[in-house]
Design an enzyme around this catalytic site. Structure first.
Site, PDB file in Angstrom:
ATOM      1  N   ASP A  31       0.289  -1.142   0.182  1.00 42.45           N
ATOM      2  CA  ASP A  31      -0.014  -0.200   0.220  1.00 42.45           C
ATOM      3  C   ASP A  31       1.131   0.877   0.087  1.00 42.45           C
ATOM      4  O   ASP A  31       1.675   1.174   0.682  1.00 42.45           O
ATOM      5  CB  ASP A  31      -0.810   0.024   0.969  1.00 42.45           C
ATOM      6  N   ASP A  50       4.040   1.373  -4.203  1.00 44.35           N
ATOM      7  CA  ASP A  50       2.841   2.069  -5.838  1.00 44.35           C
ATOM      8  C   ASP A  50       3.443   0.854  -6.188  1.00 44.35           C
ATOM      9  O   ASP A  50       4.338  -0.042  -6.750  1.00 44.35           O
ATOM     10  CB  ASP A  50       4.203   3.122  -5.261  1.00 44.35           C
ATOM     11  N   PHE A  72      -6.817  -4.368  -4.049  1.00 46.83           N
ATOM     12  CA  PHE A  72      -7.745  -3.269  -3.827  1.00 46.83           C
ATOM     13  C   PHE A  72      -7.459  -1.788  -4.201  1.00 46.83           C
ATOM     14  O   PHE A  72      -8.319  -1.029  -4.229  1.00 46.83           O
ATOM     15  CB  PHE A  72      -8.301  -3.482  -2.747  1.00 46.83           C
ATOM     16  N   TYR A 140     -14.425   7.057 -13.195  1.00 55.54           N
ATOM     17  CA  TYR A 140     -14.623   5.992 -12.316  1.00 55.54           C
ATOM     18  C   TYR A 140     -14.958   4.394 -12.743  1.00 55.54           C
ATOM     19  O   TYR A 140     -13.899   3.652 -12.373  1.00 55.54           O
ATOM     20  CB  TYR A 140     -14.873   6.073 -10.462  1.00 55.54           C
ATOM     21  N   LYS A 144     -12.382   1.049 -14.053  1.00 51.24           N
ATOM     22  CA  LYS A 144     -12.676  -0.991 -12.969  1.00 51.24           C
ATOM     23  C   LYS A 144     -12.718  -1.364 -14.496  1.00 51.24           C
ATOM     24  O   LYS A 144     -12.645  -2.979 -15.026  1.00 51.24           O
ATOM     25  CB  LYS A 144     -14.040  -0.466 -11.795  1.00 51.24           C
ATOM     26  N   PHE A 168     -21.385  -3.451  -4.472  1.00 52.62           N
ATOM     27  CA  PHE A 168     -22.306  -2.857  -4.365  1.00 52.62           C
ATOM     28  C   PHE A 168     -21.895  -1.961  -2.944  1.00 52.62           C
ATOM     29  O   PHE A 168     -20.718  -1.642  -2.994  1.00 52.62           O
ATOM     30  CB  PHE A 168     -23.927  -3.218  -3.855  1.00 52.62           C
ATOM     31  N   HIS A 188     -20.060   9.357   1.722  1.00 50.37           N
ATOM     32  CA  HIS A 188     -20.385   8.114   1.650  1.00 50.37           C
ATOM     33  C   HIS A 188     -20.993   8.556   3.073  1.00 50.37           C
ATOM     34  O   HIS A 188     -20.957   8.817   4.467  1.00 50.37           O
ATOM     35  CB  HIS A 188     -19.627   7.026   2.287  1.00 50.37           C
ATOM     36  N   LEU A 189     -22.649   7.806   2.629  1.00 48.32           N
ATOM     37  CA  LEU A 189     -23.946   8.271   4.033  1.00 48.32           C
ATOM     38  C   LEU A 189     -23.461   7.690   4.821  1.00 48.32           C
ATOM     39  O   LEU A 189     -23.594   8.294   5.857  1.00 48.32           O
ATOM     40  CB  LEU A 189     -25.574   7.857   2.682  1.00 48.32           C
ATOM     41  N   PHE A 207     -29.496  14.683  -1.268  1.00 50.57           N
ATOM     42  CA  PHE A 207     -28.903  14.637  -2.954  1.00 50.57           C
ATOM     43  C   PHE A 207     -29.837  14.115  -2.800  1.00 50.57           C
ATOM     44  O   PHE A 207     -30.328  13.425  -4.008  1.00 50.57           O
ATOM     45  CB  PHE A 207     -28.038  14.494  -2.900  1.00 50.57           C
TER      46      PHE A 207
HETATM   47  N1  UFG Z   1     -26.077  10.544  -0.218  1.00 48.33           N
HETATM   48  C1  UFG Z   1     -27.069  11.718   0.881  1.00 48.33           C
HETATM   49  N2  UFG Z   1     -26.497  12.156   1.291  1.00 48.33           N
HETATM   50  C2  UFG Z   1     -24.818  12.701   1.585  1.00 48.33           C
HETATM   51  C3  UFG Z   1     -23.990  12.023   1.015  1.00 48.33           C
HETATM   52  C4  UFG Z   1     -24.760  10.924   0.077  1.00 48.33           C
HETATM   53  O1  UFG Z   1     -27.914  12.014   0.084  1.00 48.33           O
HETATM   54  O2  UFG Z   1     -24.522  13.293   2.688  1.00 48.33           O
HETATM   55  C5  UFG Z   1     -26.564  10.134  -0.999  1.00 48.33           C
HETATM   56  C6  UFG Z   1     -26.108   9.490  -2.306  1.00 48.33           C
HETATM   57  O3  UFG Z   1     -26.544  10.703  -3.561  1.00 48.33           O
HETATM   58  C7  UFG Z   1     -26.382   8.224  -2.740  1.00 48.33           C
HETATM   59  C8  UFG Z   1     -26.263   7.985  -1.330  1.00 48.33           C
HETATM   60  O4  UFG Z   1     -26.769   8.691  -0.211  1.00 48.33           O
HETATM   61  O5  UFG Z   1     -27.991   8.423  -3.634  1.00 48.33           O
HETATM   62  C9  UFG Z   1     -25.066   6.653  -0.766  1.00 48.33           C
HETATM   63  O6  UFG Z   1     -24.315   7.550  -1.440  1.00 48.33           O
HETATM   64  P1  UFG Z   1     -23.201   6.700  -0.788  1.00 48.33           P
HETATM   65  O7  UFG Z   1     -22.092   8.174  -1.482  1.00 48.33           O
HETATM   66  O8  UFG Z   1     -22.489   6.562   0.169  1.00 48.33           O
HETATM   67  O9  UFG Z   1     -22.555   6.185  -2.168  1.00 48.33           O
HETATM   68  P2  UFG Z   1     -22.204   5.837  -3.826  1.00 48.33           P
HETATM   69  O10 UFG Z   1     -23.607   5.127  -4.614  1.00 48.33           O
HETATM   70  O11 UFG Z   1     -22.494   7.130  -4.421  1.00 48.33           O
HETATM   71  O12 UFG Z   1     -21.119   5.493  -4.004  1.00 48.33           O
HETATM   72  C10 UFG Z   1     -20.922   3.600  -4.173  1.00 48.33           C
HETATM   73  C11 UFG Z   1     -19.106   3.421  -4.584  1.00 48.33           C
HETATM   74  C12 UFG Z   1     -18.717   3.822  -4.943  1.00 48.33           C
HETATM   75  C13 UFG Z   1     -19.785   3.254  -6.158  1.00 48.33           C
HETATM   76  C14 UFG Z   1     -21.001   3.638  -6.546  1.00 48.33           C
HETATM   77  C15 UFG Z   1     -21.492   3.548  -7.671  1.00 48.33           C
HETATM   78  O13 UFG Z   1     -18.875   4.212  -2.881  1.00 48.33           O
HETATM   79  O14 UFG Z   1     -17.633   3.382  -4.581  1.00 48.33           O
HETATM   80  O15 UFG Z   1     -21.885   3.391  -5.067  1.00 48.33           O
HETATM   81  O16 UFG Z   1     -22.722   4.214  -8.175  1.00 48.33           O
HETATM   82  F1  UFG Z   1     -18.411   3.631  -7.317  1.00 48.33           F
END
Ligand code: UFG
Length: 329
Positions: A31, A50, A72, A140, A144, A168, A188-189, A207
């Site tokens: 890492d 790296d 990863f 992104y 992948k 997911f 992340h949410l 959002f």
């Molecule tokens: N969300 C909010 N408010 C926030 C953060 C997120 O409403 O402050 C919503 C997002 O709009 C989304 C959901 O919560 O609808 C989940 O969002 P995350 O950012 O937690 O996760 P994502 O679904 O955007 O991302 C995940 C993985 C990525 C992957 C992506 C595929 O973390 O690596 O799914 O769409 F690429």
């Protein structure tokens, strides 16, 4: 088995490293610590390096007599990939090709690769099976998907055995050891909602509440990080030279943003104020896995099958480590 985990100091990688280590496998984490945390790696198992340092990778693979790689290491912010695609193409594609070359040179012929549901873009049919068209909507996802193609070609031409595991929404934290989710910046949410419960944030921004879903907020499939780790180990153990596995990893159950916030309220007992904002660019309305193929192929079954159980494990980690790895409580 002697396994090298690139990115093994990161969120998903460190959970797989811990699980392999506890299971008696001989592991090394490789890492560059650009995102990872040395504290997340089992004692004495970290090599700082790296992906693009091919000679170093080759030396490690040879000297440690590595039999298989779990890969990863990657940049994984969808939003940043749109504003800074160069970093994503470099780290995720050039970096992985460097790893694959080093593996060929060192005659290591098995790899488990972290792919993503983002390779599907906006799916036509949900729950999403592996037969769904892969049509990413951000750099992104493209990076992948490009590596999934490279793996298939290397498998045909050079006999590589691989599993591309399409995660997911990775979430939760290990209950076995003190590791969990700690990203900078956090986007992340679940961790953001829990930061509100910890008093580190005033509210959570939703959002968009005008999506074509029952409550208007986006639906995701939150899969526990230890369930992901288990799937990696099962995939690794099933690999033969020339194996080609492409598997979705999710629970098969979706939770909306509002449902996640509600679950966090129940688990933490905090009111967690929420405000609705505009949609975030690039968010598909609904991403839920059909993960039956992973079950049939590997016998894999997620243990954390409710959003409450996932949130509860994340909450334990965030309470014990309110500042992540940055500050020991
Ligand atoms: N969300 C909010 N408010 C926030 C953060 C997120 O409403 O402050 C919503 C997002 O709009 C989304 C959901 O919560 O609808 C989940 O969002 P995350 O950012 O937690 O996760 P994502 O679904 O955007 O991302 C995940 C993985 C990525 C992957 C992506 C595929 O973390 O690596 O799914 O769409 F690429």
């Amino acid at each position: 088995m002697r396994v090298l985990l690139t990115g093994g100091a990161g969120y998903v990688g460190s959970h797989a490293a811990g699980m392999l280590h506890r299971g008696g496998h001989e592991i090394w984490v490789y890492d560059n610590l650009s995102e990872g945390h040395p504290q997340a790696v089992p004692e004495g198992r970290l090599i700082v390096g790296d992906l693009q340092d091919g000679p170093k990778l080759q030396t490690v693979l040879r000297e440690q007599q590595i039999a298989a790689v779990m890969h990863f290491a990657a940049s994984c912010y969808v939003g940043v990939s749109v504003t800074d695609p160069a970093a994503y193409y470099q780290n995720n594609i050039v970096g992985t090709l460097s790893l694959l070359d080093a593996m060929r040179a060192a005659e290591v012929d098995k790899i488990v690769f972290s792919s993503t549901c983002a390779t599907y873009g906006v799916p036509e049919i949900v729950p999403i099976t592996e037969r769904e068209k892969q049509d990413p909507i951000n750099p992104y996802g493209f990076t992948k998907l490009a590596i999934e193609h490279a793996l298939a070609d290397y498998s045909h031409a050079y006999g590589l055995g691989y599993a591309a595991l399409r995660y997911f929404n990775a979430s939760g934290a290990s209950e076995e050891i003190s590791i969990g989710e700690d990203h900078t910046p956090e986007t992340h949410l679940i961790p953001l909602v829990l930061q509100v419960a910890l008093g580190q944030r005033e509210d959570i921004k939703i959002f968009g509440d005008d999506y074509p879903t029952p409550d208007g907020t986006c639906i995701r499939d939150y899969i526990h990080v230890d369930d992901l780790a288990t799937a990696h180990i099962l995939a690794l153990e099933s690999l033969e030279p020339r194996s080609q596995l492409r598997l979705n990893l999710g629970t098969g159950r979706g939770a909306s943003v509002l449902e996640v916030i509600e679950a966090c309220r129940r688990i933490t007992g905090h009111p967690i104020p929420a405000t609705v904002e505009a949609r975030r660019a690039g968010d598909p309305p609904e991403l839920v896995a059909d993960a039956r193929l992973a079950n049939q192929t590997l016998g894999w079954q997620p243990r954390y099958d409710t959003i409450e159980s996932v949130v509860a494990s994340a909450w334990k980690w965030h309470q014990a480590h309110p500042h992540g790895f940055g500050q020991v409580e």
